[in-house]
Design a protein around this motif. Structure first.
Motif, PDB file in Angstrom:
ATOM      1  N   UNK A   3       0.836  -1.196   0.000  1.00 51.50           N
ATOM      2  CA  UNK A   3       0.000   0.000   0.000  1.00 51.50           C
ATOM      3  C   UNK A   3       0.874   1.250   0.000  1.00 51.50           C
ATOM      4  N   UNK A   4       0.284   2.335  -0.472  1.00 55.37           N
ATOM      5  CA  UNK A   4       0.878   3.651  -0.270  1.00 55.37           C
ATOM      6  C   UNK A   4       0.071   4.307   0.849  1.00 55.37           C
ATOM      7  N   UNK A   5       0.696   5.221   1.576  1.00 57.18           N
ATOM      8  CA  UNK A   5       0.027   5.844   2.720  1.00 57.18           C
ATOM      9  C   UNK A   5       0.313   7.334   2.742  1.00 57.18           C
ATOM     10  N   UNK A   6      -0.743   8.135   2.863  1.00 57.06           N
ATOM     11  CA  UNK A   6      -0.545   9.571   3.033  1.00 57.06           C
ATOM     12  C   UNK A   6       0.018   9.811   4.434  1.00 57.06           C
ATOM     13  N   UNK A   7       1.158  10.491   4.502  1.00 56.32           N
ATOM     14  CA  UNK A   7       1.799  10.734   5.790  1.00 56.32           C
ATOM     15  C   UNK A   7       2.085  12.218   5.965  1.00 56.32           C
ATOM     16  N   UNK A   8       1.445  12.817   6.962  1.00 58.20           N
ATOM     17  CA  UNK A   8       1.715  14.210   7.303  1.00 58.20           C
ATOM     18  C   UNK A   8       2.587  14.234   8.549  1.00 58.20           C
ATOM     19  N   UNK A  95      -1.519   9.958  -4.945  1.00 53.85           N
ATOM     20  CA  UNK A  95      -1.233   8.683  -4.285  1.00 53.85           C
ATOM     21  C   UNK A  95      -1.671   7.514  -5.156  1.00 53.85           C
ATOM     22  N   UNK A  96      -2.800   7.668  -5.822  1.00 52.61           N
ATOM     23  CA  UNK A  96      -3.287   6.618  -6.724  1.00 52.61           C
ATOM     24  C   UNK A  96      -2.305   6.394  -7.869  1.00 52.61           C
ATOM     25  N   UNK A  97      -1.819   7.467  -8.450  1.00 49.47           N
ATOM     26  CA  UNK A  97      -0.861   7.350  -9.562  1.00 49.47           C
ATOM     27  C   UNK A  97       0.425   6.675  -9.108  1.00 49.47           C
ATOM     28  N   UNK A  98       0.930   7.078  -7.948  1.00 46.91           N
ATOM     29  CA  UNK A  98       2.140   6.455  -7.404  1.00 46.91           C
ATOM     30  C   UNK A  98       1.856   4.989  -7.074  1.00 46.91           C
ATOM     31  N   UNK A  99       0.681   4.741  -6.525  1.00 48.66           N
ATOM     32  CA  UNK A  99       0.294   3.368  -6.202  1.00 48.66           C
ATOM     33  C   UNK A  99       0.333   2.461  -7.414  1.00 48.66           C
ATOM     34  N   UNK A 100      -0.179   2.930  -8.539  1.00 48.86           N
ATOM     35  CA  UNK A 100      -0.135   2.144  -9.773  1.00 48.86           C
ATOM     36  C   UNK A 100       1.310   1.893 -10.210  1.00 48.86           C
ATOM     37  N   UNK A 101       2.156   2.920 -10.054  1.00 48.48           N
ATOM     38  CA  UNK A 101       3.557   2.796 -10.481  1.00 48.48           C
ATOM     39  C   UNK A 101       4.302   1.734  -9.684  1.00 48.48           C
ATOM     40  N   UNK A 102       4.002   1.607  -8.391  1.00 47.80           N
ATOM     41  CA  UNK A 102       4.769   0.681  -7.546  1.00 47.80           C
ATOM     42  C   UNK A 102       4.007  -0.609  -7.238  1.00 47.80           C
ATOM     43  N   UNK A 103       2.837  -0.768  -7.822  1.00 47.18           N
ATOM     44  CA  UNK A 103       2.081  -1.999  -7.637  1.00 47.18           C
ATOM     45  C   UNK A 103       1.374  -2.108  -6.306  1.00 47.18           C
ATOM     46  N   UNK A 104       0.881  -0.969  -5.788  1.00 46.64           N
ATOM     47  CA  UNK A 104       0.161  -0.979  -4.507  1.00 46.64           C
ATOM     48  C   UNK A 104      -1.274  -1.458  -4.705  1.00 46.64           C
ATOM     49  N   UNK A 105      -1.801  -2.128  -3.693  1.00 49.68           N
ATOM     50  CA  UNK A 105      -3.178  -2.632  -3.726  1.00 49.68           C
ATOM     51  C   UNK A 105      -4.164  -1.698  -3.033  1.00 49.68           C
ATOM     52  N   UNK A 106      -3.639  -0.713  -2.267  1.00 53.77           N
ATOM     53  CA  UNK A 106      -4.530   0.165  -1.509  1.00 53.77           C
ATOM     54  C   UNK A 106      -3.807   1.461  -1.145  1.00 53.77           C
ATOM     55  N   UNK A 107      -4.613   2.450  -0.768  1.00 56.20           N
ATOM     56  CA  UNK A 107      -4.115   3.713  -0.223  1.00 56.20           C
ATOM     57  C   UNK A 107      -4.584   3.780   1.232  1.00 56.20           C
ATOM     58  N   UNK A 108      -3.657   4.116   2.140  1.00 54.40           N
ATOM     59  CA  UNK A 108      -3.994   4.251   3.560  1.00 54.40           C
ATOM     60  C   UNK A 108      -4.030   5.736   3.910  1.00 54.40           C
ATOM     61  N   UNK A 109      -5.078   6.158   4.611  1.00 57.35           N
ATOM     62  CA  UNK A 109      -5.139   7.548   5.072  1.00 57.35           C
ATOM     63  C   UNK A 109      -5.441   7.588   6.568  1.00 57.35           C
ATOM     64  N   UNK A 110      -5.202   8.748   7.164  1.00 53.75           N
ATOM     65  CA  UNK A 110      -5.461   8.933   8.593  1.00 53.75           C
ATOM     66  C   UNK A 110      -6.815   9.545   8.879  1.00 53.75           C
ATOM     67  N   UNK A 111      -7.747   9.447   7.937  1.00 57.25           N
ATOM     68  CA  UNK A 111      -9.075  10.034   8.138  1.00 57.25           C
ATOM     69  C   UNK A 111      -9.811   9.367   9.288  1.00 57.25           C
ATOM     70  N   UNK A 112     -10.454  10.186  10.128  1.00 59.63           N
ATOM     71  CA  UNK A 112     -11.423   9.675  11.094  1.00 59.63           C
ATOM     72  C   UNK A 112     -12.675  10.528  10.940  1.00 59.63           C
TER      73      UNK A 112
END
Length: 196
Positions: A3-8, A95-112
């Protein structure tokens, strides 16, 4: 699973990453660079999180490259209330574009749910249209107190809590909290973001 993950540099996203690392997910963090202080904090957070699983070095994206021109166009249209929604939409699209480039299956976010304007149910639905990769939100039902408690336990809280420059100057005083999918789609066309 990868997965790729948005990290702040904040409190929430490191906790979301930690929870998914515990599940055995291999992750590549994506950080949108706004200033050197936040970027340094993110580097320290990554080193802490690497103790808990397979976390790759972060991919750093220049925040001003896509976001600032888009916000300026939004202002011209008189739609600055949509700034927070557009900001998150652009992050998820990248994140989606990067995910496709590296073969990620999901995007992780810190949303609540409902913590800030961009995390109301209506707004989450709208920003999710940016990705054709599943978006996982491990903190969706957490209270802020729960997130803070975990951040303290895993060692990221003190780093995240350190002082940093003020947030993006484009943040509106009264952000939209119930984004309209049709209105947002129209805005994207008007600022020509779909072709970029």
């Amino acid at each position: 699973m990868r997965a790729v993950a948005l990290l702040s540099s904040g409190i929430d996203s490191p906790v979301a990453i930690y929870l998914m690392l515990k599940k055995g997910v291999e992750m590549t963090p994506i950080h949108f660079r706004q200033d050197s202080i936040k970027e340094e904090k993110v580097s320290e957070i990554v080193e802490v999180l690497k103790r808990y699983g397979k976390l790759n070095d972060p991919i750093i994206v220049n925040f001003s490259e896509e976001h600032v021109p888009a916000f300026e166009k939004l202002e011209e249209l008189g739609k600055i209330r949509y700034t927070c929604v557009l900001c998150k939409w652009l992050m998820l699209r990248k994140a989606c574009r990067i995910g496709h480039e590296i073969g990620a299956n999901a995007i992780i976010t810190g949303d609540s749910l409902g913590q800030v304007a961009s995390q109301t149910l209506d707004n989450l639905m709208v920003v999710s249209t940016a990705s054709d990769i599943p978006i996982l939100r491990p903190l969706i039902g957490f209270d802020k107190e729960d997130i803070v408690r975990i951040a303290k336990e895993i060692g990221t809280f003190d780093i995240s809590s350190r002082e940093e420059p003020p947030p993006c100057p484009f943040t509106p005083r009264y952000p939209v909290i119930r984004a309209s999918p049709s209105e947002f789609s129209k805005i994207l066309k008007e600022i020509d973001m779909l072709s970029i």
